[in-house]
Write an enzyme that holds these catalytic residues in place. Structure first.
Site, PDB file in Angstrom:
ATOM      1  N   ASN A  78     -68.351  63.151  13.579  1.00  0.00           N
ATOM      2  CA  ASN A  78     -69.337  62.449  14.719  1.00  0.00           C
ATOM      3  C   ASN A  78     -67.992  61.442  15.572  1.00  0.00           C
ATOM      4  O   ASN A  78     -68.051  61.487  16.615  1.00  0.00           O
ATOM      5  CB  ASN A  78     -70.168  61.724  14.190  1.00  0.00           C
ATOM      6  CG  ASN A  78     -71.508  62.491  13.904  1.00  0.00           C
ATOM      7  OD1 ASN A  78     -72.130  62.852  14.876  1.00  0.00           O
ATOM      8  ND2 ASN A  78     -71.730  62.719  12.624  1.00  0.00           N
ATOM      9  N   HIS A  82     -78.464  59.435  12.191  1.00  0.00           N
ATOM     10  CA  HIS A  82     -78.935  59.881  11.006  1.00  0.00           C
ATOM     11  C   HIS A  82     -79.392  61.344  11.164  1.00  0.00           C
ATOM     12  O   HIS A  82     -80.186  61.603  12.052  1.00  0.00           O
ATOM     13  CB  HIS A  82     -80.148  58.967  10.507  1.00  0.00           C
ATOM     14  CG  HIS A  82     -80.854  59.427   9.266  1.00  0.00           C
ATOM     15  ND1 HIS A  82     -80.007  58.918   8.155  1.00  0.00           N
ATOM     16  CD2 HIS A  82     -81.791  60.047   8.971  1.00  0.00           C
ATOM     17  CE1 HIS A  82     -80.988  59.582   7.208  1.00  0.00           C
ATOM     18  NE2 HIS A  82     -81.932  60.071   7.730  1.00  0.00           N
ATOM     19  N   ASP A  93     -80.938  47.933  11.736  1.00  0.00           N
ATOM     20  CA  ASP A  93     -81.458  46.590  11.282  1.00  0.00           C
ATOM     21  C   ASP A  93     -81.264  46.627   9.547  1.00  0.00           C
ATOM     22  O   ASP A  93     -80.502  47.250   9.095  1.00  0.00           O
ATOM     23  CB  ASP A  93     -82.768  46.437  11.748  1.00  0.00           C
ATOM     24  CG  ASP A  93     -83.625  47.670  11.037  1.00  0.00           C
ATOM     25  OD1 ASP A  93     -83.354  48.079  10.198  1.00  0.00           O
ATOM     26  OD2 ASP A  93     -85.018  47.585  11.455  1.00  0.00           O
ATOM     27  N   GLY A 103     -83.070  47.489   7.180  1.00  0.00           N
ATOM     28  CA  GLY A 103     -83.931  48.423   6.536  1.00  0.00           C
ATOM     29  C   GLY A 103     -82.753  49.704   6.380  1.00  0.00           C
ATOM     30  O   GLY A 103     -81.885  49.662   6.829  1.00  0.00           O
ATOM     31  N   ASP A 133     -82.309  53.005   7.747  1.00  0.00           N
ATOM     32  CA  ASP A 133     -82.552  53.860   8.631  1.00  0.00           C
ATOM     33  C   ASP A 133     -83.854  53.653   9.489  1.00  0.00           C
ATOM     34  O   ASP A 133     -84.594  54.577   9.707  1.00  0.00           O
ATOM     35  CB  ASP A 133     -82.549  55.258   8.212  1.00  0.00           C
ATOM     36  CG  ASP A 133     -81.412  55.736   7.451  1.00  0.00           C
ATOM     37  OD1 ASP A 133     -80.273  55.401   7.980  1.00  0.00           O
ATOM     38  OD2 ASP A 133     -81.343  56.450   6.286  1.00  0.00           O
ATOM     39  N   GLU A 181     -75.798  66.631  16.470  1.00  0.00           N
ATOM     40  CA  GLU A 181     -75.173  65.300  16.446  1.00  0.00           C
ATOM     41  C   GLU A 181     -74.155  65.116  17.363  1.00  0.00           C
ATOM     42  O   GLU A 181     -73.899  63.975  17.785  1.00  0.00           O
ATOM     43  CB  GLU A 181     -74.756  64.792  14.968  1.00  0.00           C
ATOM     44  CG  GLU A 181     -75.922  64.564  14.007  1.00  0.00           C
ATOM     45  CD  GLU A 181     -75.410  64.216  12.583  1.00  0.00           C
ATOM     46  OE1 GLU A 181     -76.230  63.549  11.839  1.00  0.00           O
ATOM     47  OE2 GLU A 181     -74.244  64.759  12.134  1.00  0.00           O
TER      48      GLU A 181
HETATM   49  C1  GAR Z   1     -73.693  63.229   9.378  1.00  0.00           C
HETATM   50  O1  GAR Z   1     -74.493  64.277   9.339  1.00  0.00           O
HETATM   51  C2  GAR Z   1     -74.530  61.665   9.626  1.00  0.00           C
HETATM   52  O2  GAR Z   1     -75.766  62.115  10.271  1.00  0.00           O
HETATM   53  C3  GAR Z   1     -74.668  61.632   8.021  1.00  0.00           C
HETATM   54  O3  GAR Z   1     -73.664  61.664   7.330  1.00  0.00           O
HETATM   55  C4  GAR Z   1     -73.027  62.937   8.253  1.00  0.00           C
HETATM   56  C5  GAR Z   1     -71.302  62.241   8.560  1.00  0.00           C
HETATM   57  O4  GAR Z   1     -70.731  63.472   8.912  1.00  0.00           O
HETATM   58  N1  GAR Z   1     -75.234  60.182   8.091  1.00  0.00           N
HETATM   59  C6  GAR Z   1     -75.974  59.762   7.025  1.00  0.00           C
HETATM   60  O5  GAR Z   1     -76.582  60.578   6.427  1.00  0.00           O
HETATM   61  C7  GAR Z   1     -76.447  58.061   7.229  1.00  0.00           C
HETATM   62  N2  GAR Z   1     -77.726  57.826   6.409  1.00  0.00           N
HETATM   63  P1  GAR Z   1     -69.288  63.112   9.673  1.00  0.00           P
HETATM   64  O6  GAR Z   1     -68.504  62.256   8.576  1.00  0.00           O
HETATM   65  O7  GAR Z   1     -68.739  64.482   9.570  1.00  0.00           O
HETATM   66  O8  GAR Z   1     -69.731  62.412  10.824  1.00  0.00           O
END
Ligand code: GAR
Length: 203
Positions: free
Chosen positions: A22, A119, A151, A153, A155, A184
């Protein structure tokens, strides 16, 4: 009082624990001109996380968040030190990109309404870890991803942008996560650009 330099684009700090795809998508959007921003600092709670290698390849400043022997906890004093590092680097917006520890005060207090997360589900469905696997196990026909405000919490903060993907017959957890991640990589930069435009309209 900090001055938000929105006219020059967003100054981002990235927090990640994993591969950093990301963050890469954000860098790509900046490079192609679809997002007016720069990344001032990349921090990870895992010193061997690939996100740090990616960031270094791009010449970005990086650092490790040392939570000692805590596997998942993000102690208050470490959050305070992290806030100070981000502020010292000139960061205005904190982007969580696969960061797997809960954000609390004092980090929230240092960046009010300036911490964003991505997320891999259609929140409020499937908060927490491996959301794509939760969706598969629940047998839903579609899932997706959410960019939201952070925040206290897990997610739970208000949604900024969401996108949907289908769950297909024969999907494995890995295939479904890949499909979500492709989305994403478009949704996160788009959400940041949206926030940047909103801010410019307010100034
Ligand atoms: C992503 O899919 C992100 O949405 C998730 O971790 C991955 C990171 O990928 N995040 C969560 O689950 C947070 N609760 P990346 O390191 O390749 O960006």
């Amino acid at each position: 009082m900090r001055t938000i330099q929105s006219g020059k684009g967003m100054v981002l700090g990235i927090l990640g624990s994993g591969s950093g795809s990301n963050m890469q998508a954000i860098l790509d959007a900046i490079a192609e001109g679809s997002l007016r921003a720069r990344i001032a600092l990349v921090l990870s709670d895992r010193k061997d996380a690939f996100i740090l290698q990616r960031a270094e390849r791009h010449g970005l400043a990086t650092g490790v968040i040392d939570c000692g022997s805590w596997a998942t906890k993000f102690p208050d004093e470490v959050q305070q030190a992290t806030a100070e590092r981000l502020l010292a680097a000139g960061v205005e917006w904190v982007c969580l990109a696969g960061f797997m520890r809960m954000i609390k005060q004092p980090l929230l207090a240092a960046f009010p309404n300036r911490i964003i997360n991505i997320h891999p589900s259609l929140l409020p469905a499937f908060p927490g870890v491996a959301a794509w696997k939760q969706a598969l196990d629940a047998g839903v026909g579609e899932t997706g991803c959410t960019v939201h405000w952070v925040d206290e919490g897990m997610d739970t903060g208000p949604v900024i942008l969401q996108g949907k993907v289908p769950v297909l017959a024969g999907d494995t957890a890995e295939l479904l996560h890949q499909r979500i991640q492709q989305l994403e990589h478009r949704l996160y930069p788009a959400a940041l650009q949206l926030l940047s435009q909103r801010e410019n309209h307010q100034n």
